[in-house]
Design a protein around this motif. Structure first.
Motif, mmCIF file in Angstrom:
data_model
loop_
_atom_site.group_PDB
_atom_site.id
_atom_site.type_symbol
_atom_site.label_atom_id
_atom_site.label_comp_id
_atom_site.label_asym_id
_atom_site.label_seq_id
_atom_site.Cartn_x
_atom_site.Cartn_y
_atom_site.Cartn_z
ATOM 1 N N VAL A 16 0.840 -1.191 0.000
ATOM 2 C CA VAL A 16 0.000 0.000 0.000
ATOM 3 C C VAL A 16 0.880 1.247 0.000
ATOM 4 C CG1 VAL A 16 -1.681 1.339 1.328
ATOM 5 C CG2 VAL A 16 -1.913 -1.147 1.175
ATOM 6 N N GLY A 17 0.550 2.207 -0.866
ATOM 7 C CA GLY A 17 1.177 3.521 -0.853
ATOM 8 C C GLY A 17 0.219 4.540 -0.272
ATOM 9 N N THR A 18 0.681 5.324 0.710
ATOM 10 C CA THR A 18 -0.176 6.276 1.409
ATOM 11 C C THR A 18 0.367 7.693 1.252
ATOM 12 O OG1 THR A 18 0.921 6.412 3.580
ATOM 13 C CG2 THR A 18 -0.408 4.449 3.138
ATOM 14 N N GLY A 19 -0.399 8.652 1.764
ATOM 15 C CA GLY A 19 0.031 10.040 1.758
ATOM 16 C C GLY A 19 0.826 10.432 2.981
ATOM 17 N N SER A 64 9.904 10.872 0.532
ATOM 18 C CA SER A 64 8.798 11.048 1.466
ATOM 19 C C SER A 64 7.470 11.298 0.780
ATOM 20 C CB SER A 64 9.089 12.222 2.415
ATOM 21 O OG SER A 64 9.266 13.421 1.680
ATOM 22 N N SER A 65 7.481 11.519 -0.528
ATOM 23 C CA SER A 65 6.226 11.777 -1.224
ATOM 24 C C SER A 65 5.501 10.472 -1.504
ATOM 25 C CB SER A 65 6.493 12.509 -2.542
ATOM 26 O OG SER A 65 7.286 11.718 -3.399
ATOM 27 N N GLY A 66 4.185 10.562 -1.626
ATOM 28 C CA GLY A 66 3.413 9.383 -1.959
ATOM 29 C C GLY A 66 3.660 8.954 -3.389
ATOM 30 N N PHE A 67 3.316 7.724 -3.707
ATOM 31 C CA PHE A 67 3.505 7.241 -5.070
ATOM 32 C C PHE A 67 2.229 6.567 -5.537
ATOM 33 C CE2 PHE A 67 4.132 3.059 -3.290
ATOM 34 C CZ PHE A 67 4.820 3.301 -2.113
#
Length: 452
Positions: A119-122, A146-149
């Motif tokens: 899972v990719g989160t914000g 650190s950015s979401g993907f």
């Protein structure tokens, strides 16, 4: 029942009114300028094709995946509720939140062939999470940014790929060891609005990357045939290439969501001509794309709104809007039983699913038991089938059967299960679609087997 239909969309038009006035007369001139229009010849399926699965109406859905046991997983992007991952093990009748990310939205989710969830989160501190026990617990996977993907894919059995937009371009990173080490697999430079919209991997290991963009002179389609060591630009420059799918033959189906250099549409690169991009359908913005086990194409589109299907590899399309709301459709997913799931393009709580399996003669796989889940891979398989069962089972011999999709039994034998895993040589099977079932006194689990 089907009936023919034609849809004419006028993309841009305006009325230019010029009023010329002098002392002797007044002249009015109306000029109607039609900049662009196109005609889609598609048939319309008039019966209801879709049903709505219940989901909490205070949530907005961003992503949906289905594991090979038929469990549905949903990620949310709600602004005023706790976000997270929800799971249903009873066809959407009830839902359980298995991951609560609080205010951080779910940007991406993917499930690998053995059922592990990524899972990719914000969350800027913990943007990448994984569960290796079907959502009972979650581990943080370290990432070098650190950015979401927005995209997660799997290369082979061990390597995880993540795609995002970096500060100056699109980037794909790979890790073979769950985040202990990372390599930059793909990178564009000086393309500040570019991002990785989709990653597709063929059965022979080719990697295709679709790029989206918000500024001109960006976007397009890239491919690597050597595991990411080298990349070639294939085309669709200045287009938002946001959906990619490989079929079992190695054809790449491409969904385009408009762009600075043309409208949206569906394109294909067929395996017998790997450098030619063929336009299958020009016009609609493609927001979602999925293929069933027979390679039939399903696309969520806007202008016209709805879901379209091609059963002949992109030669013709039909509109499947029976049971859908008015509005653009978004992400499309296929499950192991060949049901198709669809989301709206804007955030909502609606989940649509085909009323019946989309492959004729296939019923829902029997023997689902919430205590056990069967995962088999690779898909398609050429020689040795690998299998893993989630649940507590003793090592030993277990019965299994292989049947064709009509239910005719092809093989019955026993296999050895060790630490919930097994392998089986299926090279003798002709190419096609089968149902693999393993059973004992305490379980019966089935999964679809695709022999390539």
């Amino acid at each position: 029942m089907q009936k023919s239909g034609k849809f004419v969309m006028i993309f841009t038009s305006w009325l230019l009114y010029e009023k010329t006035k002098n002392y002797k007369s007044m002249k009015k001139q109306f000029i109607v300028v039609v900049l662009q229009f196109f005609l889609l010849n598609i048939s319309v399926f008039s019966q209801d094709f879709w049903e709505i699965l219940p989901f909490p109406d205070n949530q907005n859905i961003s992503t949906l995946k289905v594991n090979s046991a038929g469990e549905i997983f949903v990620g949310t992007v709600t602004g005023y509720q706790d976000n997270g991952i929800f799971r249903s093990d009873n066809d959407g009748l009830t839902w359980e939140m298995i991951l609560n990310t609080r205010n951080f939205q779910i940007f991406a989710m993917s499930i690998n062939p053995i059922g592990n969830i990524f899972v990719g989160t914000g969350d800027g501190f913990y943007p990448f999470l994984a569960s290796f026990d079907n959502g009972l617990s979650w581990d943080t996977i370290p990432v070098p940014f650190s950015s979401g993907f927005g995209e997660i894919a799997f290369y082979g059995q061990d390597t995880v790929l993540v795609g995002t937009g970096a500060y100056n371009g699109a980037i794909v990173l790979s890790t073979p060891d769950l985040g202990i080490s990372w390599d930059t697999l793909f990178l564009t430079e000086n393309h500040t609005s570019e991002y990785v919209a989709d990653i597709a991997i063929s059965s022979n290991g080719d990697i295709a990357i679709g790029l989206g963009c918000h500024l001109p002179d960006m976007g397009g389609l890239y491919r690597s045939t050597n595991g990411g060591a080298e990349w070639e630009f294939l085309g669709l420059f200045n287009r938002m290439v946001e959906n990619l799918e490989y079929n079992a033959q190695g054809d790449l189906i491409i969904g385009v969501r408009g762009g600075f250099d043309g409208s949206g549409g569906i394109y294909a690169i067929y395996h017998d001509n790997p450098y030619q991009i063929v336009e299958c359908l020009e016009g609609p913005n493609v927001n979602g794309l999925a293929l069933n086990s027979q390679g039939h194409i399903y696309a969520g589109i806007g202008s016209p709104n709805g879901i379209i299907r091609s059963t002949n590899n992109g030669q013709t399309f039909e509109l499947l809007d029976g049971g859908l709301p008015i509005g653009e459709m978004g992400s499309i997913e296929n499950d192991n039983n060949d049901y198709i799931y669809a989301l709206t393009d804007v955030g909502s709580h609606y989940i649509f699913r085909s009323i019946n399996p989309t492959v004729t003669g296939v019923n829902k796989l029997p023997g689902y038991n919430k205590n056990y889940s069967l995962f088999i891979f690779p898909t398609p398989v050429s020689e040795v089938l690998q299998g893993k069962i989630k649940g507590k089972l003793s090592d030993g011999m277990y019965e299994f059967t292989i049947s064709d999709i009509s239910g005719r039994q092809i093989m019955e034998d026993r296999l050895s299960l060790f630490q919930n895993s097994f392998s089986l040589n299926v090279s003798f099977l002709p190419q096609g679609y089968y149902v693999f079932t393993i059973y004992s006194n305490e379980l019966t689990c089935s999964a679809k087997l695709i022999k390539g």
